[in-house]
Write a protein that holds these residues in place. Sequence first.
Motif, mmCIF file in Angstrom:
data_model
loop_
_atom_site.group_PDB
_atom_site.id
_atom_site.type_symbol
_atom_site.label_atom_id
_atom_site.label_comp_id
_atom_site.label_asym_id
_atom_site.label_seq_id
_atom_site.Cartn_x
_atom_site.Cartn_y
_atom_site.Cartn_z
ATOM 1 N N PHE A 1 0.815 -1.221 0.000
ATOM 2 C CA PHE A 1 0.000 0.000 0.000
ATOM 3 C C PHE A 1 0.850 1.273 0.000
ATOM 4 C CE2 PHE A 1 -2.912 -3.268 1.460
ATOM 5 C CZ PHE A 1 -4.020 -2.999 0.656
ATOM 6 N N ASP A 2 2.165 1.110 0.119
ATOM 7 C CA ASP A 2 3.063 2.272 0.056
ATOM 8 C C ASP A 2 3.214 2.748 -1.383
ATOM 9 O OD1 ASP A 2 3.473 1.998 2.714
ATOM 10 O OD2 ASP A 2 5.500 1.171 2.558
ATOM 11 N N ARG A 3 3.402 4.042 -1.548
ATOM 12 C CA ARG A 3 3.616 4.592 -2.880
ATOM 13 C C ARG A 3 4.878 4.009 -3.512
ATOM 14 N NH1 ARG A 3 2.223 10.930 -1.675
ATOM 15 N NH2 ARG A 3 0.042 10.548 -1.173
ATOM 16 N N PHE A 4 4.753 3.573 -4.736
ATOM 17 C CA PHE A 4 5.866 3.082 -5.557
ATOM 18 C C PHE A 4 6.426 1.727 -5.132
ATOM 19 C CE2 PHE A 4 6.093 7.745 -6.103
ATOM 20 C CZ PHE A 4 5.830 7.796 -7.463
ATOM 21 N N ALA B 1 -1.614 2.404 -3.354
ATOM 22 C CA ALA B 1 -1.519 3.614 -2.533
ATOM 23 C C ALA B 1 -2.771 4.463 -2.746
ATOM 24 C CB ALA B 1 -0.270 4.407 -2.894
ATOM 25 N N LEU B 2 -3.164 4.562 -4.006
ATOM 26 C CA LEU B 2 -4.370 5.314 -4.339
ATOM 27 C C LEU B 2 -5.606 4.608 -3.786
ATOM 28 C CD1 LEU B 2 -5.509 7.734 -5.800
ATOM 29 C CD2 LEU B 2 -5.447 6.433 -7.929
ATOM 30 N N ALA B 3 -5.644 3.281 -3.924
ATOM 31 C CA ALA B 3 -6.773 2.497 -3.410
ATOM 32 C C ALA B 3 -6.938 2.727 -1.913
ATOM 33 C CB ALA B 3 -6.560 1.011 -3.690
ATOM 34 N N SER B 4 -5.813 2.797 -1.218
ATOM 35 C CA SER B 4 -5.862 2.988 0.222
ATOM 36 C C SER B 4 -6.433 4.376 0.569
ATOM 37 C CB SER B 4 -4.461 2.773 0.768
ATOM 38 O OG SER B 4 -4.264 3.407 1.968
ATOM 39 N N ASP B 5 -6.038 5.407 -0.188
ATOM 40 C CA ASP B 5 -6.591 6.754 0.010
ATOM 41 C C ASP B 5 -8.084 6.783 -0.308
ATOM 42 O OD1 ASP B 5 -4.143 7.653 0.755
ATOM 43 O OD2 ASP B 5 -3.837 9.022 -0.925
ATOM 44 N N LEU B 6 -8.454 6.139 -1.419
ATOM 45 C CA LEU B 6 -9.864 6.093 -1.821
ATOM 46 C C LEU B 6 -10.692 5.407 -0.738
ATOM 47 C CD1 LEU B 6 -9.494 5.089 -5.584
ATOM 48 C CD2 LEU B 6 -10.619 7.160 -4.753
#
Length: 257
Positions: A200-203, A222-227
């Motif tokens: 889930f970390d970016r990159f 990472a985006l999924a986690s923010d969403l």
Amino acid sequence: SSFKHIEYQQKSGDELYTMTRTFNEMIDLLKDNYEKQEAFVSNASHELRTPITVIESYANLIKRRGLEKPELVMESIEAIHSEAVRMRDLTEQLLMLARRQKDWQLHIESFSLAEVVQKVSQNIENSYGRKVNLTVDEEMPPIHSDQQKIKQLLYIFVDNARKYSEESIEINVKNRATNYVINIKDYGIGIPEESIVKVFDRFYRVDEARTRDEGGSGLGLALASDLAKALDIQIDVQSKVGKGTTVTLTIPSFDSH
Ligand code: ADP
């Protein structure tokens, strides 16, 4: 570095000491954020450089040899096109991640979750010819949430199931008392236990080489986690290397916004 602590000798009951301590804690926080931001920009530039290099070299090829070898032109244009699509996806993800989550506009409406899952599955089937076996509970009252964002979230997980497995993907949607539960199951390469949090970390990618081949950016989850945070959705990942991965999404069926 410009993030320096204030040194101050403690005297008992000293207010100045408490203040310097608070100040130093703030410095640490700023430094941490600054370093994260720096890493983000550096990673993003690095990711964008790859498709740009590919596009540049194919454009050069057309320029030098396009006239004498027309079959090269079509081949090069296809490569340029797919790299351009990759760059577009990447920049869209970067833009969403760069925007603070609290600044995201939610468009809450009433819609059928089953239909959205169906559309995402169809999309994967049509684009990649991969079979998606979908089962949905009979009673599915409409949900109040942000339709476009839920679709985006689902797409990330289903597309990952496709990228990291060869066989059919199984999805089921269950209607529980206070929430909907979606399971996305693949029989692919799986994720090592110690990497499950890191994905889930970016990159972050488990396997750099393989993911790059798949066109992955390491930004999807990472985006999924923010969403998921923005939509009050809980994500659980279960995985076994060599066996496959099951992602469970728990979505409140009432409007929590
Ligand atoms: P990417 O664009 O690289 O797929 P993600 O953020 O979506 O980026 O995923 C991060 C990493 O997690 C991937 O590179 C991959 O190593 C791993 N991963 C994600 N989903 C799965 C899955 N269903 N099966 C195996 N590995 C996965």
